[in-house]
Design a protein around this motif. Structure first.
Motif, short mmCIF file in Angstrom:
data_model
loop_
_atom_site.label_atom_id
_atom_site.label_comp_id
_atom_site.label_asym_id
_atom_site.label_seq_id
_atom_site.Cartn_x
_atom_site.Cartn_y
_atom_site.Cartn_z
N CYS A 4 -2.14 -40.60 26.74
CA CYS A 4 -2.35 -40.37 25.31
C CYS A 4 -1.76 -41.51 24.49
O CYS A 4 -0.77 -42.13 24.89
CB CYS A 4 -1.69 -39.07 24.88
SG CYS A 4 -2.31 -37.62 25.74
N ILE A 5 -2.36 -41.74 23.35
CA ILE A 5 -1.87 -42.70 22.37
C ILE A 5 -1.41 -41.89 21.17
O ILE A 5 -2.16 -41.05 20.66
CB ILE A 5 -2.99 -43.67 21.93
CG1 ILE A 5 -3.65 -44.37 23.10
CG2 ILE A 5 -2.47 -44.64 20.87
CD1 ILE A 5 -2.76 -45.27 23.89
N LEU A 6 -0.20 -42.14 20.71
CA LEU A 6 0.33 -41.48 19.52
C LEU A 6 0.54 -42.55 18.46
O LEU A 6 1.33 -43.47 18.64
CB LEU A 6 1.66 -40.79 19.84
CG LEU A 6 2.41 -40.16 18.67
CD1 LEU A 6 1.61 -39.03 18.04
CD2 LEU A 6 3.77 -39.65 19.13
N LEU A 7 -0.23 -42.46 17.38
CA LEU A 7 -0.09 -43.38 16.24
C LEU A 7 0.69 -42.66 15.16
O LEU A 7 0.35 -41.53 14.79
CB LEU A 7 -1.46 -43.79 15.71
CG LEU A 7 -2.25 -44.71 16.63
CD1 LEU A 7 -3.71 -44.75 16.22
CD2 LEU A 7 -1.64 -46.09 16.59
N THR A 8 1.74 -43.30 14.66
CA THR A 8 2.62 -42.66 13.68
C THR A 8 2.76 -43.52 12.44
O THR A 8 3.01 -44.72 12.54
CB THR A 8 4.02 -42.41 14.29
OG1 THR A 8 3.86 -41.68 15.51
CG2 THR A 8 4.90 -41.64 13.35
N GLN A 9 2.60 -42.88 11.29
CA GLN A 9 2.86 -43.53 10.01
C GLN A 9 4.11 -42.87 9.45
O GLN A 9 4.12 -41.69 9.11
CB GLN A 9 1.67 -43.32 9.07
CG GLN A 9 1.79 -44.07 7.78
CD GLN A 9 0.56 -43.84 6.92
OE1 GLN A 9 0.18 -42.70 6.67
NE2 GLN A 9 -0.05 -44.92 6.48
N LEU A 10 5.18 -43.64 9.40
CA LEU A 10 6.48 -43.11 8.98
C LEU A 10 6.55 -42.91 7.49
O LEU A 10 5.89 -43.62 6.73
CB LEU A 10 7.59 -44.07 9.42
CG LEU A 10 7.63 -44.37 10.92
CD1 LEU A 10 8.65 -45.47 11.19
CD2 LEU A 10 7.94 -43.13 11.72
#
Length: 105
Positions: A4-10
């Motif tokens: 899985c790829i987890l993209l996070t915008q903080l």
């Protein structure tokens, strides 16, 4: 295990300040994921340019586990997060070939 790829915008400080988000929320998120999803295997993390700040690659036993990890990031990290399923490129070509009934090679 599914990759899985987890993209996070903080959540960031106001743009007119030089403040950076404290490290403590990140530690809390990591500790909670380890406790709630011990079977998750982290493969790597990168800072990225663009609408997201971070890209993590991990392996999870199933989609539910991946969603659980992303939910922890969203709630405790006060972040926007997306989880994408991923397959190695060569494997994806094999799967496509098999789905279309094309001969291998």
């Amino acid at each position: 295990m599914a990759t899985c790829i987890l993209l996070t915008q903080l959540a960031h400080a106001a743009p007119e300040t030089d403040e950076t988000p404290p490290a403590e929320p990140e530690r809390r998120v990591v500790d909670r994921i380890r406790a709630a999803c011990p079977e998750v295997e982290w493969a790597g993390s990168r800072a990225v340019l663009g609408p997201y700040d971070r890209l993590d690659v991990f392996r999870a036993s199933d989609g539910g586990t991946a969603i659980e990890g992303a939910t922890i990031v969203r709630r405790l990290g006060h972040a926007r997060a997306e989880v994408w399923g991923a397959t190695e490129w060569l494997r994806s070509k094999e799967l496509a070939r098999d789905a279309l009934g094309a001969p291998g090679g």
